[in-house]
Design a protein around this motif. Structure first.
Motif, PDB file in Angstrom:
ATOM      1  N   ARG A   1      -7.429  51.083  61.821  1.00 36.47           N
ATOM      2  CA  ARG A   1      -6.745  52.369  61.916  1.00 36.47           C
ATOM      3  C   ARG A   1      -5.371  52.224  62.549  1.00 36.47           C
ATOM      4  NH1 ARG A   1     -12.306  53.955  63.690  1.00 36.47           N
ATOM      5  NH2 ARG A   1     -13.287  54.864  61.827  1.00 36.47           N
ATOM      6  N   GLU A   2      -5.277  51.381  63.569  1.00 34.67           N
ATOM      7  CA  GLU A   2      -3.979  51.181  64.222  1.00 34.67           C
ATOM      8  C   GLU A   2      -2.993  50.530  63.264  1.00 34.67           C
ATOM      9  OE1 GLU A   2      -0.733  49.452  66.223  1.00 34.67           O
ATOM     10  OE2 GLU A   2      -2.328  48.225  65.368  1.00 34.67           O
ATOM     11  N   THR A   3      -3.481  49.583  62.451  1.00 35.13           N
ATOM     12  CA  THR A   3      -2.615  48.939  61.475  1.00 35.13           C
ATOM     13  C   THR A   3      -2.183  49.923  60.399  1.00 35.13           C
ATOM     14  OG1 THR A   3      -3.665  46.796  61.870  1.00 35.13           O
ATOM     15  CG2 THR A   3      -2.425  47.037  59.821  1.00 35.13           C
ATOM     16  N   GLY A   4      -3.079  50.825  60.017  1.00 36.71           N
ATOM     17  CA  GLY A   4      -2.716  51.855  59.059  1.00 36.71           C
ATOM     18  C   GLY A   4      -1.606  52.743  59.594  1.00 36.71           C
ATOM     19  N   ALA A   5      -1.677  53.097  60.875  1.00 37.08           N
ATOM     20  CA  ALA A   5      -0.634  53.914  61.490  1.00 37.08           C
ATOM     21  C   ALA A   5       0.687  53.148  61.535  1.00 37.08           C
ATOM     22  CB  ALA A   5      -1.062  54.328  62.900  1.00 37.08           C
ATOM     23  N   TRP A   6       0.623  51.855  61.876  1.00 43.74           N
ATOM     24  CA  TRP A   6       1.832  51.021  61.876  1.00 43.74           C
ATOM     25  C   TRP A   6       2.457  50.968  60.488  1.00 43.74           C
ATOM     26  CZ3 TRP A   6       2.467  46.632  58.877  1.00 43.74           C
ATOM     27  CH2 TRP A   6       3.648  45.918  59.091  1.00 43.74           C
ATOM     28  N   ALA A   7       1.640  50.766  59.472  1.00 42.02           N
ATOM     29  CA  ALA A   7       2.146  50.682  58.108  1.00 42.02           C
ATOM     30  C   ALA A   7       2.816  51.993  57.698  1.00 42.02           C
ATOM     31  CB  ALA A   7       1.016  50.338  57.143  1.00 42.02           C
ATOM     32  N   ALA A   8       2.187  53.117  58.021  1.00 39.65           N
ATOM     33  CA  ALA A   8       2.758  54.412  57.675  1.00 39.65           C
ATOM     34  C   ALA A   8       4.113  54.601  58.335  1.00 39.65           C
ATOM     35  CB  ALA A   8       1.806  55.528  58.083  1.00 39.65           C
ATOM     36  N   ALA A   9       4.219  54.189  59.594  1.00 42.79           N
ATOM     37  CA  ALA A   9       5.476  54.331  60.325  1.00 42.79           C
ATOM     38  C   ALA A   9       6.584  53.472  59.727  1.00 42.79           C
ATOM     39  CB  ALA A   9       5.264  53.974  61.790  1.00 42.79           C
ATOM     40  N   HIS A  10       6.220  52.423  58.990  1.00 41.93           N
ATOM     41  CA  HIS A  10       7.201  51.519  58.378  1.00 41.93           C
ATOM     42  C   HIS A  10       7.351  51.759  56.877  1.00 41.93           C
ATOM     43  CE1 HIS A  10       6.616  49.474  62.218  1.00 41.93           C
ATOM     44  NE2 HIS A  10       7.745  48.841  61.995  1.00 41.93           N
ATOM     45  N   GLY A  11       6.789  52.857  56.368  1.00 43.75           N
ATOM     46  CA  GLY A  11       6.949  53.169  54.960  1.00 43.75           C
ATOM     47  C   GLY A  11       6.193  52.238  54.034  1.00 43.75           C
ATOM     48  N   ILE A  12       5.089  51.698  54.516  1.00 40.09           N
ATOM     49  CA  ILE A  12       4.289  50.745  53.743  1.00 40.09           C
ATOM     50  C   ILE A  12       2.991  51.422  53.299  1.00 40.09           C
ATOM     51  CG2 ILE A  12       3.064  48.524  53.809  1.00 40.09           C
ATOM     52  CD1 ILE A  12       5.012  47.781  56.158  1.00 40.09           C
ATOM     53  N   GLY A  13       2.684  51.375  52.014  1.00 38.12           N
ATOM     54  CA  GLY A  13       1.388  51.843  51.556  1.00 38.12           C
ATOM     55  C   GLY A  13       0.319  50.886  52.044  1.00 38.12           C
ATOM     56  N   TYR A  14      -0.785  51.417  52.561  1.00 37.50           N
ATOM     57  CA  TYR A  14      -1.769  50.533  53.193  1.00 37.50           C
ATOM     58  C   TYR A  14      -3.193  50.887  52.798  1.00 37.50           C
ATOM     59  CZ  TYR A  14      -4.195  47.838  56.791  1.00 37.50           C
ATOM     60  OH  TYR A  14      -5.010  46.951  57.442  1.00 37.50           O
ATOM     61  N   LEU A  15      -3.926  49.881  52.367  1.00 38.23           N
ATOM     62  CA  LEU A  15      -5.363  49.976  52.117  1.00 38.23           C
ATOM     63  C   LEU A  15      -6.049  48.891  52.928  1.00 38.23           C
ATOM     64  CD1 LEU A  15      -5.378  50.394  48.233  1.00 38.23           C
ATOM     65  CD2 LEU A  15      -5.973  52.167  49.899  1.00 38.23           C
ATOM     66  N   ASP A  16      -7.120  49.248  53.596  1.00 38.62           N
ATOM     67  CA  ASP A  16      -7.915  48.258  54.308  1.00 38.62           C
ATOM     68  C   ASP A  16      -9.134  47.932  53.454  1.00 38.62           C
ATOM     69  OD1 ASP A  16      -7.935  46.966  57.117  1.00 38.62           O
ATOM     70  OD2 ASP A  16     -10.028  47.508  56.769  1.00 38.62           O
ATOM     71  N   GLY A  17      -9.645  46.715  53.584  1.00 35.11           N
ATOM     72  CA  GLY A  17     -10.784  46.347  52.761  1.00 35.11           C
ATOM     73  C   GLY A  17     -11.680  45.321  53.415  1.00 35.11           C
ATOM     74  N   ALA A  18     -12.827  45.120  52.818  1.00 37.40           N
ATOM     75  CA  ALA A  18     -13.795  44.131  53.295  1.00 37.40           C
ATOM     76  C   ALA A  18     -14.411  43.438  52.098  1.00 37.40           C
ATOM     77  CB  ALA A  18     -14.882  44.797  54.138  1.00 37.40           C
ATOM     78  N   ILE A  19     -14.581  42.128  52.219  1.00 41.63           N
ATOM     79  CA  ILE A  19     -15.236  41.335  51.175  1.00 41.63           C
ATOM     80  C   ILE A  19     -16.639  41.014  51.681  1.00 41.63           C
ATOM     81  CG2 ILE A  19     -15.111  39.257  49.750  1.00 41.63           C
ATOM     82  CD1 ILE A  19     -12.111  39.111  50.504  1.00 41.63           C
ATOM     83  N   MET A  20     -17.653  41.462  50.957  1.00 44.01           N
ATOM     84  CA  MET A  20     -19.016  41.370  51.445  1.00 44.01           C
ATOM     85  C   MET A  20     -19.800  40.203  50.850  1.00 44.01           C
ATOM     86  SD  MET A  20     -18.633  43.767  53.493  1.00 44.01           S
ATOM     87  CE  MET A  20     -20.187  43.320  54.251  1.00 44.01           C
ATOM     88  N   THR A  21     -19.136  39.342  50.094  1.00 42.76           N
ATOM     89  CA  THR A  21     -19.815  38.216  49.448  1.00 42.76           C
ATOM     90  C   THR A  21     -18.994  36.943  49.647  1.00 42.76           C
ATOM     91  OG1 THR A  21     -18.753  38.926  47.382  1.00 42.76           O
ATOM     92  CG2 THR A  21     -21.044  39.574  47.712  1.00 42.76           C
ATOM     93  N   PRO A  22     -19.596  35.761  49.470  1.00 45.71           N
ATOM     94  CA  PRO A  22     -18.889  34.498  49.716  1.00 45.71           C
ATOM     95  C   PRO A  22     -17.750  34.253  48.727  1.00 45.71           C
ATOM     96  CG  PRO A  22     -21.283  34.177  49.629  1.00 45.71           C
ATOM     97  CD  PRO A  22     -21.018  35.555  49.133  1.00 45.71           C
ATOM     98  N   ALA A  23     -16.896  33.291  49.088  1.00 49.89           N
ATOM     99  CA  ALA A  23     -15.739  32.953  48.252  1.00 49.89           C
ATOM    100  C   ALA A  23     -16.158  32.527  46.849  1.00 49.89           C
ATOM    101  CB  ALA A  23     -14.922  31.848  48.921  1.00 49.89           C
ATOM    102  N   THR A  24     -17.338  31.933  46.731  1.00 51.71           N
ATOM    103  CA  THR A  24     -17.799  31.459  45.422  1.00 51.71           C
ATOM    104  C   THR A  24     -18.059  32.601  44.442  1.00 51.71           C
ATOM    105  OG1 THR A  24     -20.049  31.393  46.321  1.00 51.71           O
ATOM    106  CG2 THR A  24     -18.800  29.324  46.292  1.00 51.71           C
ATOM    107  N   THR A  25     -18.193  33.835  44.937  1.00 48.76           N
ATOM    108  CA  THR A  25     -18.456  34.971  44.042  1.00 48.76           C
ATOM    109  C   THR A  25     -17.179  35.616  43.513  1.00 48.76           C
ATOM    110  OG1 THR A  25     -18.463  36.652  45.801  1.00 48.76           O
ATOM    111  CG2 THR A  25     -20.541  35.490  45.359  1.00 48.76           C
TER     112      THR A  25
END
Length: 316
Positions: A128-152
């Motif tokens: 959330r803090e990074t999202g606020a930083w991005a907004a303040a700098h005019g950067i579109g921001y999406l946060d995400g999570a990868i729930m499976t190993p690199a092999t997938t």
């Protein structure tokens, strides 16, 4: 993060306008990947396989060689890397590493009007803090999570979670889909993907710690891991319906102990602790679980199910 920022970037409309102006000079099929550890290399490889124009950068030189040989453009700096694409995917070890890259003035300036998809794992608060930083700098921001190993990555088995402005997610979903698997947008709250990520990893690592302890106890009693394995898989098969039932109980606050009351669970735990410590095996994890069960029993909930401990763990 202010309440309004939890639902919409204050500068999101400005970001979209600036992004539209850039589209004439930068193809929308171009994407940058920052961070080339095993997961970052898998992400970049999947994007290349999908025929996208991929630019890559890594703090440690040389990790981009294979990707460059496959057609990626290697950037000399993170700012030149993000300037090459309307969309940047960031995947490093944690947000300390992420901040060290994108919060440099040159990189933040290059990201202005573009979109950053951060697939780095950390806490919901930091997302959330990074999202606020991005907004303040005019950067579109999406946060995400990868729930499976690199092999997938790049296969149908990959699982991605995303949170942030839905308009931004929909805009870039065609590129994100090139990473393979299932993509789920969890809502506008930037921290929601990290919340799911940590809760699900909590299940995984707690279960793995229990399995490691079980292997040690079995070994001490002359049972090999291979001998135990088919029965351990049987125990694991019991869990899916319990997870579904437990979810209903947790949401309603009614924890049925008709089949297995917490008094029975505490008795089983006591036996595990005793047998472990007789063999010199550390039983601190099980002692902690038993302690929670005994506290619930002491509060008069001995006939409830084990998940009643959720009430003890939840702040009031």
């Amino acid at each position: 993060m202010c309440p309004a920022a939890r639902h919409r970037h204050p500068t999101f409309s400005t970001v979209v306008k600036e992004s539209s102006r850039m589209s004439a000079s930068i193809p929308q099929s171009a994407v940058t990947v920052l961070g080339l550890g095993p997961m970052g290399r898998a992400l970049a490889g999947a994007l290349l396989d999908a025929g996208l124009a991929v630019t890559v950068w890594n703090r440690t030189p040389g990790r981009d060689r294979e990707l460059v040989a496959r057609g990626a453009a290697g950037a000399s700096s993170p700012e030149s890397a993000v300037a090459a694409s309307p969309l940047t995917v960031l995947c490093v070890v944690d947000y300390d590493a992420a901040d060290a890259i994108v919060r440099r003035e040159a990189v933040a300036s290059a990201l202005k009007g573009r979109t950053l998809v951060n697939l780095t794992a950390d806490t919901p608060a930091r997302a959330r803090e990074t999202g606020a930083w991005a907004a303040a700098h005019g950067i579109g921001y999406l946060d995400g999570a990868i729930m499976t190993p690199a092999t997938t990555i790049g296969t149908a088995d990959a699982v991605f979670l995303h949170s942030g402005p839905e308009e931004l997610y929909r805009e870039h979903k065609p590129v994100l889909d090139a990473l393979g698997g299932a993509h789920t947008h969890l809502g506008a709250d930037i921290g929601r993907a990290a919340s799911y990520d940590l809760a699900l990893l909590d299940i995984f690592w707690t279960a793995m710690a229990g399995y490691a302890h079980a292997l040690a106890l079995a070994k001490a009693e002359g049972v090999t891991a291979r001998e135990l394995a088919p029965f351990a898989q049987g125990i694991a098969a019991i869990l899916p319906p319990l997870i579904e039932t437990g979810a209903q109980e947790a949401d309603t606050g009614s924890f049925s102990g008709d089949i297995n009351p917490i008094t029975s669970a505490a008795s089983s735990m006591k036996h595990i602790i005793q047998a472990s410590e007789e063999r010199g095996i550390d039983a601190s994890v099980m002692r902690a679980a038993e302690g929670l069960a005994r506290r619930v029993i002491g509060l008069g909930h001995g006939e409830d199910g084990f998940l009643r401990i959720t009430d003890l763990l939840t702040p009031r």
